[in-house]
Design an enzyme around this catalytic site. Structure first.
Site, PDB file in Angstrom:
ATOM      1  N   LYS A 283       0.728  -1.349  -0.100  1.00  0.00           N
ATOM      2  CA  LYS A 283       0.054   0.031   0.079  1.00  0.00           C
ATOM      3  C   LYS A 283       0.973   1.417  -0.050  1.00  0.00           C
ATOM      4  O   LYS A 283       1.956   1.071   0.639  1.00  0.00           O
ATOM      5  CB  LYS A 283      -0.897   0.034   1.284  1.00  0.00           C
ATOM      6  N   GLU A 366     -19.850  -5.250  10.709  1.00  0.00           N
ATOM      7  CA  GLU A 366     -20.629  -4.394  11.583  1.00  0.00           C
ATOM      8  C   GLU A 366     -21.617  -5.235  11.949  1.00  0.00           C
ATOM      9  O   GLU A 366     -22.087  -4.910  13.144  1.00  0.00           O
ATOM     10  CB  GLU A 366     -21.169  -3.243  10.605  1.00  0.00           C
ATOM     11  N   ARG A 394     -25.942  -1.688   7.844  1.00  0.00           N
ATOM     12  CA  ARG A 394     -25.758  -3.173   7.330  1.00  0.00           C
ATOM     13  C   ARG A 394     -26.128  -4.148   8.712  1.00  0.00           C
ATOM     14  O   ARG A 394     -26.208  -4.995   8.659  1.00  0.00           O
ATOM     15  CB  ARG A 394     -23.950  -3.611   7.265  1.00  0.00           C
TER      16      ARG A 394
HETATM   17  C1  LIG Z   1     -19.132  -2.013   5.286  1.00  0.00           C
HETATM   18  C2  LIG Z   1     -17.893  -0.845   5.162  1.00  0.00           C
HETATM   19  N1  LIG Z   1     -17.208  -0.897   6.347  1.00  0.00           N
HETATM   20  C3  LIG Z   1     -16.184   0.001   6.302  1.00  0.00           C
HETATM   21  C4  LIG Z   1     -15.558   0.655   5.282  1.00  0.00           C
HETATM   22  C5  LIG Z   1     -14.618   1.655   5.276  1.00  0.00           C
HETATM   23  N2  LIG Z   1     -13.480   1.116   4.393  1.00  0.00           N
HETATM   24  C6  LIG Z   1     -13.109   1.564   3.271  1.00  0.00           C
HETATM   25  S1  LIG Z   1     -11.819   1.019   2.579  1.00  0.00           S
HETATM   26  C7  LIG Z   1     -11.634   0.027   4.279  1.00  0.00           C
HETATM   27  C8  LIG Z   1     -10.212  -0.782   3.991  1.00  0.00           C
HETATM   28  C9  LIG Z   1     -10.365  -2.006   2.922  1.00  0.00           C
HETATM   29  O1  LIG Z   1      -9.448  -2.748   3.135  1.00  0.00           O
HETATM   30  P1  LIG Z   1      -8.911  -3.544   1.927  1.00  0.00           P
HETATM   31  O2  LIG Z   1      -9.983  -4.309   1.304  1.00  0.00           O
HETATM   32  O3  LIG Z   1      -7.914  -4.471   2.518  1.00  0.00           O
HETATM   33  O4  LIG Z   1      -8.437  -2.505   1.082  1.00  0.00           O
HETATM   34  P2  LIG Z   1      -6.970  -1.515   0.875  1.00  0.00           P
HETATM   35  O5  LIG Z   1      -7.573  -0.195   1.173  1.00  0.00           O
HETATM   36  O6  LIG Z   1      -6.098  -2.333   1.904  1.00  0.00           O
HETATM   37  O7  LIG Z   1      -6.455  -1.756  -0.391  1.00  0.00           O
HETATM   38  C10 LIG Z   1     -12.523   0.045   4.863  1.00  0.00           C
HETATM   39  C11 LIG Z   1     -12.513  -0.470   6.282  1.00  0.00           C
HETATM   40  C12 LIG Z   1     -16.577   0.515   4.226  1.00  0.00           C
HETATM   41  N3  LIG Z   1     -16.145   0.997   2.911  1.00  0.00           N
HETATM   42  N4  LIG Z   1     -17.557  -0.340   4.236  1.00  0.00           N
END
Ligand SMILES: Cc1ncc(C[n+]2csc(CCOP(=O)(O)OP(=O)(O)O)c2C)c(N)n1
Length: 618
Positions: A283, A366, A394
Site C-alpha cells: 500500500k 458491522e 448493515r
Molecule cells: C461496510 C464498510 N465498512 C467500512 C468501510 C470503510 N473502509 C473503506 S476501505 C476499508 C479498508 C479496506 O481494506 P482492503 O480491502 O484491504 O483495501 P485496501 O485499502 O487495503 O486496498 C474500510 C474499512 C467500508 N467502505 N464499508
C-alpha cells in the site's frame, strides 16, 4: 508531459505495449496520482498499491466485455485512468465531478457501483450465473482486498461460490492493511502464507519453469495444462482455507511484478471454476510518505508533495470521542470499545493504546460487531461500538434482534451522522434517524455541540439500556448557547426565544438554526429554537405549554424526512389535535451526491442561509 500515460486513453492502448513500456507507464501513473491527489485529495495509498495489478488486468482482460468488479471501489483510480477518465481527476470527488468510486453511470467499464465493502464476490457470482443462463463467454473478475474479504458478505459469497462452482476469478489484493492494520484470523492466515518460505520456494520453482517457456512470453494454450499441474501439485497445505471451500487457490505472487501478474492472469483465464489468485502488494508503493504511513495516506486531503500531509491543529469530534471514552474506561472498568476496522476514523486508536485488553477491532464486520457487543453486555461489560452511520446500516437486523428486543446495555457511538461530503451517496449518514426511529427500546440522542456530546457520554455510563449517540463528521465546535445541564431523558432545551415560528432542531441542525436566526434577525424575524437532543422522546410538557403561541412548527434534521425526527413531531401534533401548521426540513426522498459538505447542505436546503430563506417565506 507524461511520455507513456499521454498515449493511453483506453484499455486498447495497452494491448500493444510490451512489459518494459507498461512498467514505464506504471511510473507515469504513480506520478500522475500523487500530483493529482495532492491538489484534490482522495484515496491515495490503496491506488498506489494497485498500479501494476490494474495494468495487468486491463492488459489481459477485455473490459468492458470482460467484467472487472472492484470491491469498495476506493482503489479504482488506476482503472479510471486507463478507461479514458484522466481528465476527470481535476474534479475528483467534487460536486458534479468524477466519483471516487466506480459508477455505472460514469463509464461502461464500471460494472457495479460500490463504496461499502465486501460486495464484489456476490456481484461477480451473480454475473457468472447470469452469464451461464445467457450462454455468453465473458470473463468475470472480482478484485477484493485482504481487509474487505474479512467482511461477512464476502465470506457468505465464497461459501456459495464454492458450491455453485461458476467460472470466476477472485483477485485477492493483499497488502496486509485494511485502512489501519488488518486484523483477525484471516489476516494472520494470509500473512503466514506470505511469510512461508515453503510457499516462496514453490513460487520460485513455478517461476523457473515459466521462464523456460518460449522467450519469456508464454504460449498459454500449450503450456497452461503443464502449469496447472505444477501449480496444483505444489499447492501448499496452508492454502486449505479457500481450497476446502471449493475455490482453487493460486499464489501468492508479487503484485508489483508485471510479468508475473500477466502470466498468472493469462493462466487463470484459461481455468474452469472459481479461482482465487493471491496477489501481494504494498500500500502506498512509490510515494515515500504513503509507504511509511499507508493508514494516514489511505484518504488524504490536499497535500504538499515534498512535505506530505500537514499535521492538523484542530481536533475532530471523533478524536474527542476516543479520548473521552478512555477517560470513561479509567473510571469504569467494565467499559469496552469496539470498532469494525475503523480505529483511526472513529477515534478509537487511543483507546487501543490505553486499554488494549478492553478494545476489539473485529474487522469489516458491522453485523458481528453489533451482536458481539450484545454478547459483551450479556457478559456484564459496558460496550461502546463506535461506527460510521452509513456502515451501521448493515446491522439493522442485529440492532432489532440482538440489541433492542432484550434491551442490551450497548451504546452506539454513531459517527458521520448527516452529510459527509466527498465520498457521496454511499457514505452520507442520512438514514440513521429513520432506521433507529423504527426500532423500539433504543434511546437516540444527538448533541448540539461537543460539550453536550460529553454530557451525553457521561449519561451513557449509568444508562443500562440500548443507547445511540449520533454526531456529525468534522471538527469540534462549541455553541456556548443555552444550558449545559445533566441529561434527563426527553427534556428539550429552548436555546433561543422568539415568536411565531417554533424551530425544533436536532444535532448539528441546532447550530444551523442558530446561524439562520442570525440572518433572520437582521430582518426582524425572530424564531424560537428548540434543541431537541432526543429523537424519540418528545418533551410533551414543554410543547404543551408553548405550542399555542406559535403559527408554525418547523422541524429540522440532517436525515431523510421519511420516518425521521419530524415524523415524531407530526404524530404528536396530530394525536393532540393541535391547531398549528407543521413543516419538516430534511432530505427529501433522494440520494445525495458528492461534494463539499457546506455546498451539499445548501443543495438540500439545510444550510443556515436556506433555512433562513424558508422561515422568511413562512
Ligand atoms: C461496510 C464498510 N465498512 C467500512 C468501510 C470503510 N473502509 C473503506 S476501505 C476499508 C479498508 C479496506 O481494506 P482492503 O480491502 O484491504 O483495501 P485496501 O485499502 O487495503 O486496498 C474500510 C474499512 C467500508 N467502505 N464499508
Amino acid at each position: 508531459m507524461y511520455k507513456y500515460l499521454d498515449k493511453v486513453n483506453s484499455p486498447e492502448d495497452l494491448k500493444s505495449l510490451n512489459i518494459d513500456e507498461i512498467n514505464l507507464l506504471a511510473n507515469d501513473i504513480r506520478k500522475f496520482l500523487v500530483k493529482s491527489l495532492s491538489k484534490t485529495g482522495g484515496h491515495l495509498s490503496a491506488n498506489l498499491g494497485v498500479v501494476e495489478l490494474t495494468l495487468a488486468l486491463h492488459k489481459v482482460f477485455d473490459s468492458p466485455n470482460d467484467k472487472i468488479i472492484w470491491d469498495v471501489g476506493h482503489q479504482s483510480y488506476v482503472h479510471k485512468i486507463l478507461t479514458g477518465r484522466k481528465e476527470g481527476f481535476e474534479t475528483l470527488r467534487q460536486f458534479k465531478g468524477m466519483s471516487g468510486f466506480p459508477k455505472e453511470a460514469e463509464s461502461e467499464h464500471d460494472i457495479f457501483d460500490t463504496g461499502h465493502s465486501s460486495t464484489s464476490i456476490s456481484v461477480a457470482s451473480g454475473l457468472s450465473c447470469a452469464k451461464d443462463i445467457k450462454n455468453t463467454k465473458e470473463k468475470i473478475v472480482a478484485v477484493i482486498g485482504d481487509g474487505s474479504i474479512t467482511g461477512g458478505m464476502a465470506l457468505e459469497a465464497i461459501n456459495h461460490l464454492g458450491y455453485i462452482k461458476k467460472d470466476m476469478i477472485i483477485i485477492l489484493n493483499d497488502n496486509e492493511m485494511s485502512i489501519d492494520k488488518n486484523v483477525g484470523g484471516m489476516a494472520t492466515h494470509l500473512s503466514s502464507i506470505i511469510r512461508s518460505s515453503r510457499i516462496n520456494k514453490v513460487k520460485d520453482d513455478v517461476k523457473k519453469i515459466l521462464k523456460k517457456s518460449k522467450s519469456g512470453e508464454l504460449a498459454y494454450k500449450t503450456v497452461h495444462k503443464v502449469k496447472g499441474s505444477i501449480v496444483s501439485n505444489f499447492l501448499p497445505q496452508e492454502c486449505d482455507l479457500f481450497e476446502s471451500l471449493g475455490i482453487r487457490y493460486y499464489g501468492p505472487i508479487d503484485g508489483h511484478n508485471l510479468k508475473d501478474l500477466i502470466d498468472y492472469l493469462e493462466f487463470t483465464k484459461t481455468r474452469k471454476g472459481p479461482i482465487l489468485l493471491h496477489v501481494i502488494t504494498k500500500k502506498g508503493r512509490g510515494y515515500k510518505f504513503a509507504e511509511n504511513e499507508p493508514d494516514k495516506y489511505h484518504g488524504v486531503p490536499k497535500f504538499d508533495i515534498k512535505c506530505g500531509i500537514k499535521e492538523k491543529t484542530s481536533k475532530t469530534i471523533s478524536t474527542f470521542v476516543g479520548e473521552k471514552l478512555v477517560d470513561m474506561a479509567r473510571k469504569d472498568k467494565d467499559v469496552v470499545a469496539i470498532t469494525a476496522a475503523m480505529p483511526s476514523g472513529t477515534g478509537l486508536s487511543i483507546f487501543e493504546k490505553s486499554y488494549p485488553n478492553r478494545y476489539y477491532d473485529v474487522g469489516i464486520a458491522e453485523q458481528h460487531a453489533t451482536t458481539f457487543s450484545a454478547g459483551l453486555a450479556k457478559g456484564g461489560m459496558k460496550p461502546y461500538f463506535a461506527v460510521y452511520s452509513s456502515f451501521l446500516q448493515r446491522a439493522y437486523d442485529q440492532l432489532i434482534h440482538d440489541i433492542c428486543i432484550t434491551k442490551k446495555n450497548v451504546t452506539f457511538l454513531i459517527d458521520r451522522g448527516g452529510l459527509v461530503g466527498n465520498d457521496g451517496e454511499t457514505h452520507h449518514g442520512v438514514f440513521d434517524l429513520s432506521y433507529l426511529n423504527s426500532i423500539p427500546n433504543i434511546t437516540v440522542m444527538a448533541p448540539k455541540d461537543i460539550k453536550e456530546l460529553e454530557i451525553m457520554m457521561d449519561f451513557s455510563l449509568n444508562y443500562e439500556e440500548p443507547l445511540a449517540i449520533r454526531y456529525p463528521r468534522g471538527d469540534v465546535y462549541y455553541l456556548e448557547k443555552g444550558e449545559y445541564k445533566d441529561m434527563e431523558i426527553g427534556k428539550y432545551e429552548i436555546i433561543s426565544k422568539g415568536e411565531k415560528v417554533l424551530i425544533i432542531a436536532i444535532g448539528l441542525m441546532v447550530k444551523h438554526s442558530l446561524d439562520a436566526k442570525e440572518i433572520l434577525l437582521k430582518e426582524n424575524i425572530n424564531p424560537t429554537i428548540i434543541n431537541a437532543r432526543f429523537l424519540k422522546h418528545i418533551d410533551k410538557n414543554l410543547l404543551d405549554n408553548i405550542i399555542d403561541d406559535y403559527d408554525y412548527i418547523v422541524t429540522i434534521e440532517d436525515n431523510v424526512i421519511t420516518g425521521g425526527f419530524g415524523s415524531r413531531i407530526n404524530k404528536f401534533v396530530i394525536d393532540n389535535d393541535y391547531n398549528i401548521k407543521v413543516r419538516n426540513l430534511g432530505i427529501d426522498d433522494e440520494f445525495i451526491e458528492q461534494g463539499n459538505v457546506d455546498d451539499l447542505y445548501d443543495l438540500v436546503g439545510l444550510s443556515p442561509e436556506k433555512i433562513a430563506e424558508f422561515i422568511k417565506k413562512l
